[in-house]
Design a protein around this motif. Sequence first.
Motif, PDB file in Angstrom:
ATOM      1  N   CYS A  65       0.792  -1.258   0.015  1.00  0.00           N
ATOM      2  CA  CYS A  65       0.154  -0.036   0.141  1.00  0.00           C
ATOM      3  C   CYS A  65       0.960   1.263  -0.203  1.00  0.00           C
ATOM      4  O   CYS A  65       1.911   1.559   0.919  1.00  0.00           O
ATOM      5  CB  CYS A  65      -0.882  -0.092   1.141  1.00  0.00           C
ATOM      6  SG  CYS A  65      -2.296   1.210   1.124  1.00  0.00           S
ATOM      7  N   SER A  79      -7.342  -3.362   3.110  1.00  0.00           N
ATOM      8  CA  SER A  79      -7.635  -2.127   2.544  1.00  0.00           C
ATOM      9  C   SER A  79      -6.555  -1.110   3.354  1.00  0.00           C
ATOM     10  O   SER A  79      -6.001  -1.831   4.586  1.00  0.00           O
ATOM     11  CB  SER A  79      -9.036  -1.607   3.061  1.00  0.00           C
ATOM     12  OG  SER A  79      -9.144  -1.626   4.481  1.00  0.00           O
ATOM     13  N   CYS A  98      -8.116   3.057   0.394  1.00  0.00           N
ATOM     14  CA  CYS A  98      -8.046   2.306  -0.754  1.00  0.00           C
ATOM     15  C   CYS A  98      -8.248   0.761  -0.396  1.00  0.00           C
ATOM     16  O   CYS A  98      -7.937   0.508   0.631  1.00  0.00           O
ATOM     17  CB  CYS A  98      -6.622   2.383  -1.633  1.00  0.00           C
ATOM     18  SG  CYS A  98      -5.223   2.228  -0.491  1.00  0.00           S
ATOM     19  N   GLY A  99      -8.846  -0.198  -1.330  1.00  0.00           N
ATOM     20  CA  GLY A  99      -9.035  -1.533  -1.179  1.00  0.00           C
ATOM     21  C   GLY A  99      -8.564  -2.363  -2.236  1.00  0.00           C
ATOM     22  O   GLY A  99      -8.738  -1.970  -3.267  1.00  0.00           O
TER      23      GLY A  99
END
Length: 811
Positions: free
Chosen positions: A44, A87, A99-100
């Motif tokens: 991420c 996420s 975000c996921g």
Amino acid sequence: MATMSQTWTIFTVVIGLKYPEKSCAIWSSHGPVVQRGTSFTVYCTFNCKCKGSMYSDHPPTLQSHNVFNSTTIYFNVTNITKNRTYSCRCKCPSPLDPCGLDISAGYLLERPENISCIYKVKDNESGVVSCTWNRGRDTFLRNSSKLCVRTVSKSHADTEFNVSSRGTDFPSASFTVTSSVQLISVWVLAQNPLGSQVSIPINYTLSDIAMPSTPALGQPECSSRECIVKVELPVKAQHLEIQYRTEAQTWTSSPDSGVQMSSVQVRSISSLEPYMLYHFRARSKFSSGLWSQWSANISSWTQEEAPAKELDVWYAELTSDSKSRVYWKELNISTARGKIIEYNVSVYSQNSGLVFVNKESISADARDYSVPFCTDCEVTVWARNSKGLSPPARIKTHHTKAKSTQFVPPQDVVRQVTADNHSVTISWRKHDTAPLHSAYVLEWYPEGHKLEELRWIRLGRKDNHAVITDIKPCECYEGAVYVLNNESSVSRTRFTVSTLESAPEVGPSVQETIEGNKVKVTWTEIPTGQRGGCVTNYTIYLENDSGELRQSHAIPASKRMHTIKDLSPASYSLWMTASTAKGEGPECQKVKFFIQRDPTIPPTSVCSRRPDRVVSGVCVPMFSIKAEVCEQQLWVYFQCVMLDDVPDPANSKWAQQCTQEKGKMNLQLPPSNSSVTEEEEEPILVDVEELPKQSSDICTLTLSPQTSRSPESELATLAYPLTTYIKSFSHDSDSSDHTQTSLDTNTTVGYISSHGPENMDEEYQEEEEEEFVEMLGFFPSHNIFTEPLEFGGKLTLNTVKIDCSDIFQNS
């Protein structure tokens, strides 16, 4: 320009609303679809400098991530087993969405196998090929498959095409081919996000997998034993199979006689049973290939025939109304061969040749018939349907007891209750010497309901047991095992049986009827649901007013009345109980009653049977304070004076003393005593002096006391008329110790007391005299002396002989 500027502004706003700016970007090292059991890393990267965090699943669960650099974090996923969602979040200066990433986890495809195809011929021009296959295990991913086909015809080149499959659990595909196609080759291509698989090609010759279309059946036309079935074939076939069955049977195939050129085939189905509902179906086949699917079932009834078998007939004797009742069972559908519309009954006397009833018509709903009770009557019963009568079923209304030793009653009848308590096995010891034509009949019915619920089973001579069903728990059933010889000679053994038996819940309802010194007790049966099984006996308990249990009477279960006799006057309480094999039930409500004395019975009189002590034939009245007790025993005491053999009084001591001195009797009065003794050991001697006869109705006795106490106690001459009777108590007799002379109510009564007249209170004497006069009302007023009492010459017992027989004339 202004208008275009506004348009771009609106477009920018719309784009901003549809695609909001994310705070980060997220991805997987193996992509969004991975194989189950795989380990990978999720990254991420944030768009702003912030402290980010990573979450998993729904609702989001915080995970322990690792820091890759100032803007990127990552999380290692190990051995994934299901679909997961990851996420990332952080707090940027401007609010941005997290975000996921959805990760799908599944398996690689297996190779499709077991491809099977059928060629369904619609007509002579074309047909449809349908194929199915096994796709293998579930991949937990979105799969797709298609059928690839290559055809080879007589005049055309090979043709390839694909057919999409339908369904996921059992995938299949169909395509149309013309009659010119002879060979086909098929294979399956399957795909999912992890890869694809191709099956091994399968080659078919269409004639080997050809299947005719399903035939159509017309309504069969049936007689009693045969049905004609019409079958319509869509395409010409070389084989036709027709099956039939009843509701309770399995399918039976009729013989295949080949298919004719016509598209409508007619088949005859024989060997059927009369009055049966039959179901039919059909299928066809080419000379090679596969059988078609079965047609829809068509049903039809065969026609009736006269019943094939006689009725199963039994009987019950009704001695109460001098009649018997004959019973029969309903024929089953296979033997009835039609709908029974009535029964016919005839009654014939074999000895007299008289026909009492000649084929009387009985309703089809009836199952019994009442006939006159006679020892030689034979009853014949028929069942009738629209085609005729059944064979006659004969039975005698009164079975005579067999004289032959071969027909002894069944021995050792045993009742064995099954584990479910709804059936009972009845077994007996059979006799091997019984004739070949003998048989057994087992009957049973709820106790007291033989006429309404009689059931029976017929058995052969070799049978020694039977199972009876539908036995209600805690209810008593009666039954018997009969051995028959041509329905005429019979012996039987009775039995009772019950399941889940217990002691009765209540006692019987009692009613009493008093008749003199006895009470007649009647009672009603306990309701069926409260008996607990088979009642073995009743018990009557009798208690007097003091609470003492006087009697108990055990009464057989078949009785409904019992008489208790010889009860003394008193108050009583009575109650009953009922018992089964499991114990005695509770008491019923107590009944109280009173036995009264009989006012018509006079006071008791006794006569001594000892002539050496008292004058024979002299009756002594018994006076008691409780006169009713004595009166109850009156008849018992009166019997002693009605002897067949009267003892000779001449041998008594009194007679011997009278003969010592003619005309005199010495009565010695003992000295007076203040207390009255009940027993005297010494006799009282009284001098009796004979005087000249004064009258035929008067005699004189001279009483000389042994010791003179006062002038009043000197010798007295008593003149008295004839009394009704004289009752004498001898000192040595068994009856009493006093000597008294009782007179008529119109005479002056004098008492000879052994204690001296001076010791008797005047008051006491008056009360005793009054009591004595009242007691005389119990005695007959007629003269019991057959001759006038005279003391002349020698005193003998013949002179004073008394006839007491008149006393009992009115008793």
